[in-house]
Enzyme design. Structure first.
Site, PDB file in Angstrom:
ATOM      1  NE  ARG A   1       2.276  -6.728  10.942  1.00  0.00           N
ATOM      2  CZ  ARG A   1       1.713  -6.330   9.800  1.00  0.00           C
ATOM      3  NH1 ARG A   1       2.611  -5.370   9.159  1.00  0.00           N
ATOM      4  NH2 ARG A   1       0.675  -6.194   9.342  1.00  0.00           N
TER       5      ARG A   1
ATOM      6  CE  LYS B   1      -0.333   0.262   5.008  1.00  0.00           C
ATOM      7  NZ  LYS B   1      -0.376   1.319   5.645  1.00  0.00           N
ATOM      8  CB  THR B   2       3.952   2.410   1.721  1.00  0.00           C
ATOM      9  OG1 THR B   2       3.320   1.967   2.979  1.00  0.00           O
ATOM     10  CG2 THR B   2       4.673   3.622   1.900  1.00  0.00           C
TER      11      THR B   2
ATOM     12  CD  GLN C   1      -3.025  -4.433   8.655  1.00  0.00           C
ATOM     13  OE1 GLN C   1      -1.819  -4.168   9.247  1.00  0.00           O
ATOM     14  NE2 GLN C   1      -2.959  -4.506   7.317  1.00  0.00           N
TER      15      GLN C   1
ATOM     16  CG  ASP D   1      -0.635   4.947   5.076  1.00  0.00           C
ATOM     17  OD1 ASP D   1      -1.217   4.026   4.870  1.00  0.00           O
ATOM     18  OD2 ASP D   1       0.710   5.071   5.607  1.00  0.00           O
ATOM     19  CD  GLU D   2      -1.311   2.116   8.817  1.00  0.00           C
ATOM     20  OE1 GLU D   2      -2.565   1.499   8.866  1.00  0.00           O
ATOM     21  OE2 GLU D   2      -0.356   1.704   8.962  1.00  0.00           O
TER      22      GLU D   2
END
Length: 745
Positions: A607, A36-37, A255, A224-225
Site C-alpha cells: 500500500r 489493473k483497474t 493478494q 475484478d479481484e
DNA sequence: GTGCCGGACCTTTTT
DNA sequence: GGTCCGGCAC
C-alpha cells in the site's frame, strides 16, 4: 486520434495486449500497483469504441460498491454518458439481488424477499441452536455459522449437508440447526448473503431460459479481484460465460486474503484448466512504490509455496529504507506514529491524507485514535462498528422493512416493543403460539387475535396502537417519499424521546446518527429519482463502510489491512507487528493460514508509495490486562538491507522525533517530552475531561462535522459545561462532554 | 414488563 | 475493556 496510438500513450505493452484480447477467456495476473483497474477501464473503452460492442452487453463485476462506483466514474470520464451508463457495473451481491428480484419466483419464492446481514444471521443461528439442539451450550454459534456459510458457498443445501454428515454426530447436530435455520428464513422470505449467490446459481441451473437471457445479455464479462471469488461466485460466472466464452478475470494470487470467508484461491490458480482456451497476461510493472518497498515485499511474498512465480519491478526511485520501531506499549507505539506524522507533515508530505495507519484487528484502532486525538490531528477510522449496524439505525431500518413487508417476523420482533409498548416475552409467546396454530404470520396472528378478542388488557392497548400506526404508515408510504415516511414514523413513535431518555452518554450520538440517516435518505432520493423504498432497502443491505471511504477529505486514515486492499498512501504505518497478532493465530496456525497472513502482510507493505513504517509494542493490553508480546516473525522475513531499526536514539523506552514548529525541523526528544508522553499514556479521565480543562476562549478547535472553529466562551460547571464556538461565522453552543472537540495548534 | 447487576466470553479479517 | 445474556428486584 487513432485508437491504437491513443492506447499506446496510455498503457504499457502487456496492458495493451490485455485490452486488445477481447474474444475468448483471458486471465490477467496483475501485481500490486500494476494498473489493473486502468487496464480494465480501457478494455471496456476498447470494446465499445473499437469493437463496437453494445455497452449493454458488458458486465463488470467487483467486490465492493466502492470499487464499482470508482469504475463507473472512470468510465464516465472516458465514454459518452449513455454508453457508460449502459455498462452493467455491479458487485456480485447487488447483481444477484437484481437478478433475484426479477426471477426468484421461478423457484417458488417471493420476489420481495428481505436480506439479512451478518448480525441478523448471528442472532437467528443462536436462536436456532437453542430451539433444536439438546445441549446448546456445547455447540458454538460461530462454528455453526461457518459450516452453514461454507456449505452454501459450496452450493450444498442443508439436506445435502446432512447427507454428507452421515457418520458424524457433531456434524449432524449442526445439520439440524442448519435445516431449522433454513426453514426459518424461508418462512420469513429472507435470504442471507450467501443465499443471494446460491439461489442465482440454482436459478441458472434449473431454468435454462433465464440463464440464456443473461448469457446473451452479458456477452463480455469482466471480473475484478478474481482471487477473492468463492466457489459459488466462480460457478455463476462459469455459467454466464459458458455460451460466449468472453470472460476476462483480473487478479493477483498474492493478494488473496479472503480464504476464511470462502474465497477459493484455486479459482485463479486453475483458471487455465477450467478454460483451456485461456490466454494469460502478466502485469508486473509496478507504478506505485519505491524500489526498496517493492523489493522487500517481493522477498517476503516469495516465501509462500502456494503461488504463481512472478516478480514485480519498478522504474521508481530507490527510496528510503523501511523503518522498524519497537515501542514500550501500544500507547507509545501510537505516540510514535503520531509524532512521525507530525514531523513529516508540512515537510515532504503536506496533506493528512498522505498517511495511513494499518492494523490487523479493529481493536487496535483505539490506541492510535487516542494518540492522534490528543495531538489534535485529523483522522478517520474506516470500518469497526458500522453505521448501519448501530442499534438505532437498525431499529429504524427495521421499521421501514416492516412497512414494506409486515409478514417478516424477524423485523417485526425487532421493533414490536421498541420504543416500549408493554409488549413483553409473555405476550409475544402467546401471539406466536396462536399464529402457529392458525398457520399465520406473526403480523396476521396479531390481527386475528384482535378479531377473536383473545388479548388481555395489559398489552392490548400498545398492540392495537402499533398495528394502527403500521396501517397508517403503509398507506402513507404509497404516495410519499422515504424520508417523509421515516420522519412520520419517528414522530409517531416518539423515537427521539426514547433515545434521549436512555441516560447513557451515547444518547447524543445516537440522535445525531438518526439525523445522519435521514440526511442519507434525502441524499439517496436526490441521487436516485424514481427509486422506491424497496430499492433503498436493497442498497442499505449491501452497503459497507469502506464504500464510504473517499480520498477527498484531508484526514489520516485508520483501517484494517483488509479494508486497505486496493488503496495506496505515500506514508504507511503498519502497527502491531507482533507474534499472535500479525500473523494472527491462536493455538494452532497451519502453513496455509500462515501463508494467508503473509499475503496480508504483503498487501499492507504494497500500500505504501514512499515510506513504510513497521511498529510493534512490547507490552499490549489484551482484554484489559497488559501482556508481554514477542516480535512478529514477518519482521525477520524483510531483508535486512531494506530495513532499519529506529531505536529512538539511546533510549529503548521509545524516544521519538519532535517536530519543532519554530525551527521548522525535527529535533530529538528530551526527558521532558517523554514524561509528557507518558502522561498521555494514562489519561485518568478520558479526553473529554482533559480537554475541558485545557480549552479556553481564543483557542482553535476542530469538530468532526463543523470543521475548524474559535472558542468564544464557556458556560456552566463540571459535567454540564457548554462551550460556544464560532465555526467560520456559524455560532454553535455545544456540550463539551459530547462535542468531541480537538484542540488545534 | 422493565431495569439493573454481575459474570462469561470475547477479537480476526467482510459481502 | 466492552458486550451480551440471564437472573433478580421492583
Amino acid at each position: 486520434m487513432n485508437d491504437l496510438n491513443y492506447l499506446s500513450e496510455q498503457l504499457n505493452p502487456p496492458q495493451i495486449e490485455a485490452v486488445k484480447h477481447t474474444e475468448g477467456p483471458l486471465l490477467i495476473l496483475a501485481g500490486a500497483g500494476s494498473g489493473k483497474t486502468r487496464t480494465l477501464i480501457y478494455r471496456i473503452w476498447y470494446l465499445i469504441e473499437e469493437k463496437r460492442v453494445n455497452p449493454w452487453n458488458i458486465l463488470a463485476v467487483t467486490f465492493t460498491n466502492k470499487a464499482a462506483s470508482e469504475m463507473r466514474n472512470r468510465l464516465q470520464s472516458l465514454l459518452p454518458r449513455t454508453d457508460s451508463m449502459n455498462v452493467w457495473v455491479s458487485t456480485f451481491h447487488s447483481a444477484c439481488v437484481k437478478i433475484l428480484r426479477q426471477h426468484i419466483s421461478r423457484l417458488g419464492m417471493s420476489n420481495s424477499f428481505a436480506i439479512l446481514d451478518g448480525n441478523d444471521q448471528l442472532r437467528i443461528v443462536k436462536k436456532c441452536i437453542k430451539e433444536v439442539d439438546d445441549s446448546p451450550e456445547s455447540l458454538h454459534h460461530l462454528a455453526v455459522i461457518k459450516e452453514i456459510r461454507q456449505s452454501k458457498n459450496e452450493l450444498n443445501t442443508a439436506q445435502e449437508y446432512k447427507g454428507l454428515m452421515r457418520e458424524n454426530y457433531y456434524g449432524l447436530r449442526i445439520a439440524d440447526v442448519f435445516l431449522h435455520y433454513e426453514r426459518k428464513l424461508r418462512e420469513n422470505a429472507s435470504l442471507d448473503f450467501d443465499d443471494l449467490l446460491f439461489f442465482v446459481w440454482k436459478l441458472f441451473k434449473e431454468h435454462p431460459d433465464v440463464l440464456d437471457y443473461y448469457q446473451n445479455r452479458c456477452r463480455y464479462i469482466l471480473v475484478d479481484e478474481y482471487q477473492d471469488t468463492n466457489h459459488a461466485q466462480s460457478q455463476i460466472i462459469y455459467l454466464l460465460a459458458e455460451k460466449h466464452q468472453n470472460i476476462c478475470v483480473v487478479g493477483d494470487d498474492d493478494q488473496s486474503i479472503y480464504r476464511w470467508r470462502g474465497a477459493d484461491i484455486h479459482n485463479i490458480l486453475d483458471f487455465e484448466k477450467v478454460y483451456p482456451q485461456a490466454k494469460t497476461i502478466y502485469l508486473e510493472q509496478n507504478y506505485r512504490s519505491t524500489q526498496v518497498i517493492l523489493k522487500a515485499a517481493n522477498q517476503v511474498i516469495s516465501l509462500n509455496q502456494m503461488r504463481k512465480e512472478k516478480e514485480l519491478w519498478t522504474d521508481n526511485e530507490e527510496g528510503d529504507k523501511i523503518i522498524f520501531f519497537e515501542a514500550f506499549n501500544e500507547q507509545m507505539e501510537s505516540k510514535y506514529i503520531s509524532q512521525k506524522i507530525q514531523s513529516f507533515y508540512r515537510g515532504d508530505f503536506s496533506h493528512y491524507n498522505d498517511f495511513a495507519a494499518l492494523y490487523r484487528t479493529n481493536a487496535q484502532a483505539r490506541a492510535i485514535e487516542e494518540a492522534l486525538r490528543n495531538d489534535g490531528l485529523s483522522y478517520r477510522i474506516v470500518g469497526g462498528l458500522k453505521f448501519y449496524e448501530r442499534k438505532e439505525i437498525k431499529d429504524l431500518i427495521a421499521y421501514l422493512k416492516v412497512v414494506v413487508n409486515p409478514d417478516n417476523q424477524l423485523n417485526l420482533l425487532r421493533i414490536i416493543n421498541v420504543p416500549h409498548r408493554k409488549i413483553g416475552q409473555a405476550t409475544i409467546a402467546k401471539i406466536e403460539a396462536f399464529a402457529d396454530e392458525q398457520h399465520l404470520s406473526l403480523y396476521q396472528g396479531i390481527i386475528a387475535m384482535f378479531e377473536a378478542e383473545e388479548l388481555t388488557t395489559g398489552s392490548k392497548k400498545g398492540l392495537s396502537h402499533f398495528i394502527d400506526s403500521l396501517h397508517k404508515w403503509r398507506e402513507f408510504s404509497k404516495d410519499h417519499k422515504i424520508s417523509s415516511l421515516l420522519e412520520v414514523m419517528i414522530e409517531d413513535t416518539d423515537y427521539m424521546e426514547y433515545l434521549a431518555k436512555e441516560k447513557t452518554e451515547q444518547a447524543e450520538s445516537r440522535i445525531e446518527n438518526v439525523k445522519e440517516l435521514l440526511a442519507g435518505i434525502r441524499y439517496f432520493e436526490k441521487q436516485n429519482e424514481g427509486k422506491t423504498l424497496e430499492d433503498y432497502l436493497d442498497y442499505v443491505s449491501l452497503f459497507t463502510d469502506i464504500d464510504e471511504y473517499e480520498k477527498g477529505a484531508d484526514t489520516i486514515t485508520l483501517m484494517t489491512v483488509h479494508s486497505a486492499k486496493g488503496l495506496e498512501f505515500p506514508v504507511v504505518f503498519m502497527a502491531g507487528m507482533e507474534k499472535d497478532l500479525f500473523p494472527l493465530g491462536r493455538n494452532s496456525i497451519n502453513i496455509s493460514d500462515l501463508e494467508e497472513e503473509r499475503r496480508l502482510f504483503y498487501v499492507a507493505m504494497t500500500r505504501a508509495q514512499k515510506r513504510l513504517f513497521l511498529t510493534r509494542a512490547k507490552k499490549r493490553n489484551i482484554f484489559g490486562s497488559s501482556k508481554d508480546t514477542s516480535c512478529s516473525p514477518f519482521i525477520e522475513e524483510v531483508p535486512s538491507q531494506y530495513l532499519t531499526r529506529d531505536t529512538g536514539k539511546s533510549d529503548s523506552q521509545g524516544a521519538y522525533e519532535i517536530f519543532d514548529y519554530r525551527a521548522k525541523r525535527p529535533r530529538e526528544s528530551t526527558q521532558r517530552d517523554l514524561k509528557k508522553a507518558s502522561f498521555f499514556q494514562f489519561p485518568e479521565s478520558t479526553s473529554e475531561g482533559n480537554i475541558q480543562e485545557i480549552l479556553r476562549a481564543g483557542d482553535r478547535v476542530y469538530h468532526e462535522k463543523w470543521g475548524e472553529g474559535l472558542v468564544l466562551y464557556k458556560e456552566g460547571q463540571g459535567e454540564n459545561t457548554k462551550i460556544s464556538i464560532n465555526f467560520g461565522g456559524l455560532k454553535k453552543k455545544l456540550m463539551i462532554k459530547y462535542a468531541r472537540l480537538r484542540k488545534i495548534g
